[in-house]
Design a protein around this motif. Structure first.
Motif, mmCIF file in Angstrom:
data_model
loop_
_atom_site.group_PDB
_atom_site.id
_atom_site.type_symbol
_atom_site.label_atom_id
_atom_site.label_comp_id
_atom_site.label_asym_id
_atom_site.label_seq_id
_atom_site.Cartn_x
_atom_site.Cartn_y
_atom_site.Cartn_z
ATOM 1 N N LYS A 1 0.835 -1.193 0.000
ATOM 2 C CA LYS A 1 0.000 0.000 0.000
ATOM 3 C C LYS A 1 0.872 1.246 0.000
ATOM 4 C CE LYS A 1 -0.632 -0.010 5.068
ATOM 5 N NZ LYS A 1 -1.638 0.012 6.166
ATOM 6 N N VAL A 2 0.330 2.327 -0.531
ATOM 7 C CA VAL A 2 1.091 3.560 -0.669
ATOM 8 C C VAL A 2 1.290 4.220 0.692
ATOM 9 C CG1 VAL A 2 1.058 5.898 -1.617
ATOM 10 C CG2 VAL A 2 0.379 3.964 -3.050
ATOM 11 N N LYS A 3 2.537 4.590 0.946
ATOM 12 C CA LYS A 3 2.896 5.278 2.186
ATOM 13 C C LYS A 3 3.212 6.742 1.931
ATOM 14 C CE LYS A 3 6.235 5.022 6.018
ATOM 15 N NZ LYS A 3 7.422 4.285 6.544
ATOM 16 N N ASN A 4 3.898 7.005 0.804
ATOM 17 C CA ASN A 4 4.306 8.375 0.509
ATOM 18 C C ASN A 4 4.512 8.522 -0.994
ATOM 19 O OD1 ASN A 4 5.323 11.066 1.021
ATOM 20 N ND2 ASN A 4 7.379 10.254 0.644
ATOM 21 N N ILE A 5 4.131 9.697 -1.529
ATOM 22 C CA ILE A 5 4.297 9.967 -2.953
ATOM 23 C C ILE A 5 5.026 11.287 -3.146
ATOM 24 C CG2 ILE A 5 3.129 10.461 -5.143
ATOM 25 C CD1 ILE A 5 0.801 8.767 -4.224
ATOM 26 N N VAL A 6 6.087 11.260 -3.920
ATOM 27 C CA VAL A 6 6.730 12.473 -4.416
ATOM 28 C C VAL A 6 6.367 12.542 -5.887
ATOM 29 C CG1 VAL A 6 8.885 13.716 -4.791
ATOM 30 C CG2 VAL A 6 8.636 12.236 -2.771
ATOM 31 N N PRO A 7 5.408 13.399 -6.270
ATOM 32 C CA PRO A 7 4.850 13.367 -7.620
ATOM 33 C C PRO A 7 5.907 13.328 -8.730
ATOM 34 C CG PRO A 7 3.642 14.912 -6.265
ATOM 35 C CD PRO A 7 4.826 14.471 -5.456
ATOM 36 N N GLY A 8 5.741 12.351 -9.617
ATOM 37 C CA GLY A 8 6.618 12.221 -10.763
ATOM 38 C C GLY A 8 7.979 11.627 -10.475
ATOM 39 N N GLU A 9 8.324 11.428 -9.203
ATOM 40 C CA GLU A 9 9.678 11.005 -8.854
ATOM 41 C C GLU A 9 9.755 9.686 -8.082
ATOM 42 O OE1 GLU A 9 11.797 14.077 -6.834
ATOM 43 O OE2 GLU A 9 11.143 15.644 -8.211
ATOM 44 N N MET A 10 8.902 9.535 -7.079
ATOM 45 C CA MET A 10 9.061 8.383 -6.203
ATOM 46 C C MET A 10 7.750 8.033 -5.505
ATOM 47 S SD MET A 10 9.454 7.509 -2.706
ATOM 48 C CE MET A 10 10.083 8.939 -1.830
ATOM 49 N N VAL A 11 7.510 6.734 -5.339
ATOM 50 C CA VAL A 11 6.395 6.262 -4.525
ATOM 51 C C VAL A 11 6.947 5.253 -3.532
ATOM 52 C CG1 VAL A 11 4.190 5.061 -4.452
ATOM 53 C CG2 VAL A 11 4.710 6.590 -6.364
ATOM 54 N N GLU A 12 6.696 5.489 -2.280
ATOM 55 C CA GLU A 12 7.125 4.567 -1.228
ATOM 56 C C GLU A 12 5.920 3.717 -0.827
ATOM 57 O OE1 GLU A 12 9.220 4.678 3.225
ATOM 58 O OE2 GLU A 12 8.621 6.540 2.216
#
Length: 580
Positions: free
Chosen positions: A233-244
């Motif tokens: 499941k998604v914890k953190n999103i840096v738009p266009g760069e990274m999904v934790e």
């Protein structure tokens, strides 16, 4: 079905590989063994057993849009993220055939119904159970008049979907929610590929409550805090760069071994270095770096014949948003000899060898070689590199240099230029684009790059919007498990980016999924005729079907790839250094 790079669909019979654990080669180093103490035996056994903990980094070389819902996403960029966090009622196996996923299903050909029964214990990432209403809601969103995505063809066979889609009904009459786990769909007809084609990704109705369909793509629930039913499941999103992503402990097939996955966008030119340093654990590598990456000691490669093809498209018209169909109103490339000449002018094998290390196979029609529907090339026109033939065809079509400036004018004597659009993002982007331009220029066509290379999403936005400056464009399509061309090739397909409309083509496509199509031999025959038609008419220049190469760090175990994806059963991935 799989903006742009990967969206759509395709074929069957592919290879699959399982990454072997590295413990054996380590313990048997030099062919010598210890005296066989109990402690050594236990250590070796433990090294072979999955361990809990640790995270891995999955890399991609293009920024992602962030449309993190299956019914809304458009390209491979988001697809790779969604593979970790979402699942379908129907899965695709290694043979690229459908099989039960989150639900069992039954098709009644006589009654024209499909019944889904959701399996026990499946939850959304917010803890709410997956229910039949979530699947019904997904159909309602995709068939809604305000839905601007490209999946309507995956729900159009449901009775009443067309009336709802046109705003003539308030609901879809063919959907019956019998109970929390049972959904019955009444179809207008059961086709040979109904299960392959029918949309089977649910949407969390409770989570999207109160959001208008037209607002879903930009909602926080999709962009910032998406949920699914998958192992992570998604914890953190840096738009266009990274999904934790972090593991979903209540995942229905068992708690994942890994603590999490980081999806990271990297510069394609840095792929080899990132893999060698261990900054990236797994990725589909740029084919141009194949030889370099192949020599990295801590990396193991998986090579798969891809369910995809690369092409150069011609623009024939535009998409009519009101009528929701393609309209051929651009006369520039209506002359078939011009299109054929431009194909003969391209050194496709040279392009494949120079920029992709030969990882692929030339194609003459839009069916990858792994498809059971692929017609033999002996039945098709082979557009081998032949600049002299290209010049001859251009002369015959009336494209001649009448003013002596070195460039051909059109048959009316007017200046003839060809804009070419291509995307940025890799170390080969610029030289490959220039290679195509040079090939066309060598036969007297004044071809030029249209405003420079475009970033991945800008490129497809420009092409999909039918920007008047777009003449030709280099694209790629990933396909689904069935060879039905619907979704990319008919008059009513948004993703028919060339905007090519052909009555005979539409007729053959429809015939391929008629009742006669339950006989696979008949479908092979029909799709063979369709490929011959497209090969002759040449609405695009078919380049090659690539071989996808996935690189995985040897610390990462249980990686399972096939021609469809590199992310099979990710809940079973584990790392040898967990907890260290």
């Amino acid at each position: 079905m799989k903006k742009k790079y990967w969206l759509l669909l395709t074929l069957v019979f592919a290879m699959s590989m399982v990454l072997a654990a590295c413990a054996d080669s380590t313990s048997d180093s030099g062919g010598e063994k210890d005296s066989g103490s109990d402690s050594d035996d236990k250590s070796e056994a433990k090294a072979d057993e999955p361990q809990k903990g640790g995270t891995v980094t999955y890399a991609f070389t293009q920024p992602f849009q962030g449309l993190l819902d299956r019914g809304l996403y458009e390209g491979e960029d988001d697809d790779l993220i969604l593979n970790f966090m979402t699942e379908a009622l129907v899965d695709t196996n290694d043979e690229l055939l459908p099989e039960p996923g989150m639900a069992d299903y039954e098709v009644d050909e006589d009654a024209n119904t499909v019944t889904f029964t959701i399996k026990d214990g499946i939850k959304w990432h917010d803890g709410e159970p997956l229910v039949a209403e979530d699947m019904a809601y997904a159909y309602e969103v995709i068939a809604h008049p305000d839905y601007e995505g490209s999946r309507y063809s995956n729900v159009a066979m449901i009775e009443g979907a067309e009336e709802y889609h046109q705003g003539k009904a308030d609901s879809i009459s063919g959907i019956e929610v019998k109970d929390e786990k049972t959904l019955v769909l009444q179809l207008t007809d059961v086709a040979p590929n109904t299960i392959d084609n029918l949309w089977s990704y649910p949407m969390p109705k409770h989570y999207y409550e109160g959001i208008a369909v037209k607002d879903l793509p930009e909602s926080d629930q999709v962009r910032k805090n998406p949920i699914g039913t998958g192992p992570f499941k998604v914890k953190n999103i840096v738009p266009g760069e990274m999904v934790e992503l972090e593991k979903f402990k209540d995942y229905w097939q068992g708690e994942p071994y890994l603590d999490g996955v980081v999806y990271k966008v990297i510069d394609a030119s840095l792929a080899a270095g990132a893999l060698e340093k261990g900054e990236v654990d797994i990725m589909k590598i740029p084919s141009s770096q194949y030889k370099e990456i192949k020599g990295i000691d801590n990396i193991e490669l998986h090579e798969e014949a891809a369910l995809s093809y690369n092409y150069i498209g011609f623009k024939f018209g535009h998409w009519d948003k009101k009528e929701k169909k393609n309209v051929m109103d651009n006369p520039k490339f209506q002359n078939k000899k011009l299109r054929q000449a431009m194909s003969y002018a391209i050194d496709r094998q040279g392009m494949l060898d120079s920029f992709s290390n030969g990882l692929g196979e030339l194609i003459e029609a839009p069916m990858p070689p792994v498809s059971w529907a692929k017609v033999d090339d002996s039945e098709l026109t082979t557009y081998d590199y032949d600049p002299e033939k290209a010049k001859q065809l251009l002369d015959e079509a009336g494209y001649k240099d009448v003013n002596g400036d070195g460039w051909r004018e059109d048959p009316d004597g007017n200046e003839f230029t060809v804009n070419f659009d291509s995307m940025s993002g890799s170390d080969i982007s610029e030289p490959r684009a220039q290679y195509v331009l040079q090939n066309w220029q060598d036969v007297g066509i004044n071809a030029k790059l249209n405003g420079g290379l475009k970033e991945f999403n800008l490129f497809y936005d420009t092409v999909e919007a039918d920007d008047p400056s777009v003449d030709t464009f280099m694209g790629a399509w990933g396909l689904a498990s069935d060879p039905d061309p619907t979704g990319l090739w008919t008059e009513t397909d948004l993703w028919n980016y060339p905007r090519w409309v052909n009555e005979e083509s539409d007729k053959l496509i429809k015939e391929g999924i008629s009742d006669k199509g339950f006989d696979r031999d008949y479908r092979v025959e029909v799709y063979g005729e369709w490929q011959k038609l497209v090969n002759e008419e040449l609405p695009m220049i078919f380049l090659y079907s690539p071989v996808d190469v996935y690189a995985a760090n040897k610390r990462l175990q249980n990686v399972h790839t096939n021609s469809f994806t590199s992310q099979v059963d990710t809940h079973l991935w584990w790392v040898t250094d967990a907890g260290k």
